[in-house]
Design an enzyme around this catalytic site. Structure first.
Site, PDB file in Angstrom:
ATOM      1  CB  ALA A  58      -1.318  -0.827   0.956  1.00  0.00           C
ATOM      2  CG  ASN A  59       0.113   4.854  -2.074  1.00  0.00           C
ATOM      3  OD1 ASN A  59      -0.805   6.010  -1.504  1.00  0.00           O
ATOM      4  ND2 ASN A  59      -0.568   4.052  -2.415  1.00  0.00           N
ATOM      5  NE  ARG A  60       4.578   7.188   5.563  1.00  0.00           N
ATOM      6  CZ  ARG A  60       4.768   6.350   6.186  1.00  0.00           C
ATOM      7  NH1 ARG A  60       3.653   6.118   6.544  1.00  0.00           N
ATOM      8  NH2 ARG A  60       5.607   5.865   6.341  1.00  0.00           N
TER       9      ARG A  60
END
Ligand code: CTP
Ligand code: CA
Length: 227
Positions: free
Chosen positions: A33-35
């Protein structure tokens, strides 16, 4: 009169907005995932709808609520996001605000990966994801939207990287934003952006993500000759 006031300058204009991160599965219980929080993309979708546009929001997995008054398609992976965007076309304007994962997992396991004592850690093999912004920007007429807006999230040499993305991806505008840790952009409520188009760079002061969204929606309305 009430209906007329609600109609807004973008009445009859079809918009598609991507927002949030994508999740790329490693196995049935794990993902990359990412932020991205989706706050900026969701705010843009809401701002376009507030001006009367018919908006489809294609959202990756986020924890923020769906904005009211627009169609939301929820997806997980970049491939699913591309499929949903394609399905929502043709549109007059497409804004790609999602933080799309650049790679998906090539050796995705169909069952949960198990660890065995003494075994080396597993290797995750990555394969490139399609570029949604570039696919939309380089589509043939009449599918090519009149206006395609991309984002450039950078941690260094912001304007240089953003101008490069404008040229490489074939979109009309790039909204460049500094996401280096000190700015607190990821997950935060404020954003400092620069709008880069064929004519040059317009730098906006730091403002709330909702305000960035309202200003961008207005700029879009003007570019489409609606304001
Ligand atoms: N984008 C997209 N599909 C992808 C990757 C990016 O639609 N597979 C879009 C993003 O939504 C954003 C723009 O492209 O509007 C720029 O994304 P960014 O990650 O900054 O650019 P990349 O080309 O992926 O370059 P890098 O991550 O190496 O900086
Ligand atoms: Ca990227």
């Amino acid at each position: 009169i009430e209906t007329l006031l609600c109609d807004g300058p973008l009445k009859g204009v079809k918009a598609v907005v991507t927002s949030g991160p994508t999740h790329e599965a490693i196995d049935p219980v794990r993902f990359i995932a990412n932020r991205s929080s989706g706050k900026q993309g969701h705010a843009i979708a809401a701002a376009l709808a507030a001006l009367g546009a018919e908006v489809t929001l294609v959202s990756g997995p986020v924890t923020i609520p769906d904005p009211p008054g627009l169609r939301v398609i929820r997806v997980e992976s970049a491939l699913q996001m591309l499929g949903a965007v394609r399905g929502a076309l043709p549109a007059d304007v497409v804004v790609c605000a999602a933080a799309v994962a650049d790679w998906s997992v090539a050796n995705r396991a169909t069952e949960k990966r198990k660890k065995k004592v003494g075994d080396p850690p597993p290797t995750i093999e990555l394969t490139p994801n399609p570029d949604i912004l570039m696919t939309v920007s380089k589509a043939e007429a009449p599918v090519r939207p009149r206006l395609v807006v991309g984002f450039a999230a950078e941690t260094e040499r912001l304007l240089e990287h953003a101008a490069d993305k404008l040229a490489r991806k074939g979109c009309d505008w790039i909204v460049a934003n500094d996401v280096s840790e000190a700015t607190g952009t990821f997950g935060g409520d404020s954003n400092t952006v620069h709008i880069i188009d064929g004519a040059g760079t317009e730098s906006w002061p730091a403002m709330g993500k909702d305000e960035v969204a309202r200003n961008l929606a207005e700029r879009i309305a003007k570019a489409l000759g609606k304001m």
